[in-house]
Design an enzyme around this catalytic site. Structure first.
Site, PDB file in Angstrom:
ATOM      1  N   ARG A 151       0.679  -0.832   0.142  1.00  0.00           N
ATOM      2  CA  ARG A 151      -0.175  -0.148  -0.046  1.00  0.00           C
ATOM      3  C   ARG A 151       0.961   1.146  -0.011  1.00  0.00           C
ATOM      4  NH1 ARG A 151      -5.021  -1.344   3.235  1.00  0.00           N
ATOM      5  NH2 ARG A 151      -6.138  -3.399   1.953  1.00  0.00           N
TER       6      ARG A 151
ATOM      7  N   TYR B 281      -6.697  -0.899  -6.738  1.00  0.00           N
ATOM      8  CA  TYR B 281      -6.047  -1.558  -6.033  1.00  0.00           C
ATOM      9  C   TYR B 281      -4.913  -1.677  -5.281  1.00  0.00           C
ATOM     10  CZ  TYR B 281      -1.003  -0.870  -9.298  1.00  0.00           C
ATOM     11  OH  TYR B 281      -0.570  -0.092 -10.115  1.00  0.00           O
ATOM     12  N   GLU B 282      -5.310  -2.360  -4.553  1.00  0.00           N
ATOM     13  CA  GLU B 282      -4.327  -2.761  -3.150  1.00  0.00           C
ATOM     14  C   GLU B 282      -5.358  -1.923  -1.918  1.00  0.00           C
ATOM     15  OE1 GLU B 282      -0.805  -5.099  -3.694  1.00  0.00           O
ATOM     16  OE2 GLU B 282      -2.294  -4.316  -1.734  1.00  0.00           O
ATOM     17  N   GLY B 283      -6.923  -2.425  -2.662  1.00  0.00           N
ATOM     18  CA  GLY B 283      -7.668  -2.028  -1.251  1.00  0.00           C
ATOM     19  C   GLY B 283      -7.972  -0.927  -1.755  1.00  0.00           C
TER      20      GLY B 283
END
Lengths: 579, 579
Positions: free
Chosen positions: A292, A423-425
């Site tokens: 993140r 992406y990545e949350g």
């Protein structure tokens, strides 16, 4: 369009924001001497501008190609990857026990920033490998580390992260891939994973897939998920039973193959359990937390590249006069410059906190730095990636009609950048993480005290003095919003959740304004001491003032929107959304 | 992904904001009865969703194709265009003397909104033809009108606008195309034009190019520019000496051929002067003013389409629960819904002001309405197109990972929308037009008094009462900013120019909040009277409150940034922009 690594800027932020000097005092990072740090930035900058950047547009126009399970990158990528491996760039931040150079994460992040500015799609290959290195470093057995970690660190092999399934996106607990124990202690994996970045390619000899799957009779939800090493090529040299079924046709990052992976079509996909059974989510979170921060840094990278591109155009393009002489274009450039510098500082501080948490010997200090890293991670990811999109859209605007024509390359930055808030949350998930998980830990209190300290240190007049009232208002609003959110978390999840996204934005803006002010103070001290490049240092002060006057008030103004509560969001029934 | 024309919403805005009832009282628009207006919206909506929308993705993926001077659109476009012509849709707002239906411009704009939502790239063909109709209607001779205007109004032929040259973008005065008088009264045109929208295609029999060029010995700059009709097929049926040299490879609107046009390669390109010599800029401004409102409406159209798309997805997509049930998704949907309704109202008010300026008999009333139309035009163009981009980017975010995959179509809205802040005068130019040309005309004073009136009419409590303080603060900030800009215009061009872009944003937000409040008041009255659909009317009130609470403060907060002056923008020398 060329890319030039902003080494003066990067060095200055490492020194004045990330505290690279203090990190260098820690036993773990003793070898990271100032000279070495500088040499690394310069050499990586050469790889970025000389090798990675020239492939950026080619990667966009040709893209990754799928054919019968194989994925081919455009000519030049495999050779560029070879140069990356031979330069040892993949091992920079890794553990010396397994072949790494043990450099601070913040330095590796600065290098990754350069490579990503040069070629975002390509840099994802390295970023995913770094994630695999972290997960295995923290959770794999010694044998697994010798077998896999060493090759990932050297860069001979690359890594992936297999989380998403067609029915399970942000809701990881819904995943269905299965792992059956086998007599020899390994497992047989079956399932399909989507959106697997660099899941198949031709730039390295082997790909180590880290796959989340369920053991038989595992509990439901996220508590029944385990992590497996699933190599493309098995230790005996044979091909594992896994396959890239297709790659996606995407808005951007065309040179990054986004794969649908199928495991165990023939019932013979071999995987090896990492860590304990059902402990896969923890391992995945290890991987995701740094990922993140890295994705946040992608926002910085694309913003920087788009800014350089627009700046060069603005000096050449004539509309009555060169467009850099027009106030409105100047405003766009100052907005891009100041915002990019703000998010860079945020990202570096975040990465430096990871280094301090790792390297400090005192338990309390470790905990405090880890808490700061945790608090800042959703802000770095959310705010910096949003700014990556906004700044690359602004760069398109500077180009005018030429920005809409693909040949100039300005549009590519916008297309590439648009994935990072997703992406990545998603950034919505980052905002919930910030409000629901990070704020209750209380680390915001000492952080806000640090911001207050910087405000106090600002003089009453001049450019530095002009920053003061804006940052003061911004911090007051941030404190108010924080207290409101912490207080309303208990009695109304929707009230806190409803304000989470504007809160993350406000947090990012105020933190960014603070870090620019800190740099401006440091620049002012260096100017007084007659150190450094006066033109650069004076620009730091002007840039901080611009951000304080023009951008910070937009954050301050979010106090109302954050604290209005969730009722109005649910005042319409679903049918009323259509007209 | 389907599109449904928002007819209830469109009708409500026509009635409560655009004053369609009052427009219907004007002799020029007597035939526009309420029943006819409704029938037109319904029938156009069918063409939009049934014929135009299904071609949208095909147009994006296949795009316009160039081959040896000819440009081909994907299968289906020519037939769709035929249906548009047969339905008489191109003649809706045109002069009945030349075959038009004489409907109000605001109604034609509502129809254009639908067609553009359905297929933005295709709708540009119609939009450019409308621009040519306006220019010829205002400036052509009677013979020219009979020959060309009638065919453009029927839609048998399409029109283009040839302004930009490689060295002359926003700086029109730098253009070099030449026109030599010929013995027969016609002219011989030579020159190259770029970015010519629908400059060549296969959906209609003839294309009427309106070309700006210089006569021999014409004065330099914009005062030496004349306008010419340059038909692709000449009146005698022969092919004119003009050619599409290439088309651009663009970020979006792939089905709209953006042509480089070459005139007179063989020295025999015949053109006909429109209006007086050297009066071309005036004619071009006639064309551009409506075009700017139309482009602003494109922002509305794309925002509406992206919103519908995201809304449908949010009701289906499950992440733990359906994502429409998540507060953060709800916030994105409310942001899109309220912003789209705000910019629609702004665009319709702008178009209605054009109708009143045209249709009112009293000279003073005409002037007042024209001044309002002039004042709002840069705001509609600038704010609505910026929102088109921001809202379609938000729609991508609602889609999450699926939004980045081209197959879902969400990314297309973002790609298509990105041109609108650029063409027909960049939004930076709109902001300068607003501040430097429109504010000095003073029409903002009665407009702000109208806004004050609406604020006074809001009750002290309930959802309507909640709007009041925000709109009040917003108007106060707008008044302050306006007075500052008008006052600083004389003594510092850069100071006003430096604040122009945030000022346009503030103007758009406050005007949008005002028009939503006006609608909320009207909705409240209808509810009290037991008229209309209560679900729709209640949604209007909630939507206005959301915009007031969440969006208007972001406009109010721009007062500081607008009034900081231009000095800081020029505090860095050019070398200091790089790090």
């Amino acid at each position: 369009m060329t890319y030039t690594a902003p080494i003066t800027e990067q060095t200055f932020v490492l020194e004045t924001v990330a505290g690279i000097g203090e990190i260098q005092q820690l036993p773990a990072y003793e070898s990271a001497t100032p000279d070495l740090v500088q040499a690394i930035l310069v050499e990586a900058g050469k790889l970025a501008s000389g090798v990675f950047a020239p492939l950026n547009r080619k990667g966009d126009t040709e893209g990754a190609k799928w054919n019968d399970g194989a994925v081919t990158l455009p000519a030049g990528f495999a050779d560029a990857y070879r140069q990356y491996v031979e330069g040892g760039w993949g091992s920079l931040g890794a553990d010396p026990v397994y072949g790494g150079q043990g450099m601070p994460f913040v330095l590796a992040s600065a290098v990754q920033e350069q490579l990503t500015s040069a070629n975002m799609a390509f840099s994802l290959c390295m970023m995913l490998t770094q994630g695999a290195i972290e997960a295995l470093g923290a959770h794999a057995s010694e044998d697994q580390k010798q077998e896999y970690l060493t090759k990932l660190i050297s860069g001979e092999w690359t890594g992936t992260m297999n989380l998403t399934e067609p029915q399970a996106g942000s809701d990881v607990g819904a995943l269905r891939s299965r792992a059956e124990p086998h007599a020899d202690g390994s497992y047989r994996i079956t399932g399909q994973k989507i959106f697997i970045t660099w899941g198949e390619h031709d730039v390295a000899d082997n790909i180590i897939h880290l796959v989340l799957a369920r053991l038989p009779d595992a509990p439901g939800g996220t508590k029944g998920i385990s992590l497996f090493i699933v190599p493309k090529i098995l230790p005996d040299g044979s091909r594992n039973d896994l396959r890239c079924v297709s790659i996606e046709h995407k808005l951007g990052i065309h040179a990054s193959p986004t794969c649908t992976m199928s495991y165990g079509d023939e019932g013979n996909c071999i995987g090896y359990l990492v860590g304990a059974e059902n402990a896969g989510m923890r391992a995945m979170f290890t991987m995701m937390n740094h990922a993140r921060i890295n994705v946040g840094m992608q926002g910085v990278s694309v913003a920087e590249r788009a800014y350089q591109h627009a700046l060069a155009f603005s000096k050449e393009r004539v509309q009555v006069k060169r467009i850099i002489e027009h106030p409105d274009v100047r405003r766009m450039l100052m907005t891009m410059k100041s915002t990019t510098e703000a998010i860079r500082a945020l990202g570096y501080l975040n990465a430096a906190a990871v280094d301090r948490a790792h390297g400090e010997s005192d338990t309390e200090a470790k905990r405090e730095w880890q808490a700061l890293a945790d608090l800042l991670t959703p802000v770095t990811k959310g705010y910096a990636t949003d700014m990556g999109v906004e700044m690359s859209s602004l760069a398109v605007q500077v180009f005018g009609g030429m920005g809409f024509i693909e040949e100039t390359g300005a549009a590519q930055h916008l297309r590439d950048s648009r994935i990072a808030p997703i992406y990545e949350g998603t950034n919505g998930i980052q905002a919930l993480d910030l409000v629901n998980r990070k704020l209750p830990q209380g680390r915001w209190k000492p952080l806000f005290a640090d911001i207050r300290e910087t405000i106090r240190a600002l003089p009453g007049d001049g450019d530095l003095g002009a920053i003061k009232p804006y940052l003061d208002d911004g911090l007051a609003a941030l404190e108010n919003a924080t207290v409101w959110l912490v207080g309303n978390h208990g009695d109304g999840f929707d009230d806190a959740a409803a304000g989470a996204t504007p809160y993350l934005r406000m947090f990012g803006i105020v933190a960014g304004g603070w870090l620019l002010a800190k740099q401006a103070l440091a620049a002012s001290e260096r100017l007084a001491a007659g150190e450094g490049d006066p033109a650069f240092l004076k620009a730091k002060i002007v840039t901080a003032r611009f951000f304080a006057e023009q951008i910070v008030p937009q954050g301050t103004a979010l106090l109302g929107p954050i604290t209005r509560g969730g009722a109005l969001l649910f005042a319409l029934d679903e049918a009323q959304f259509a007209a």
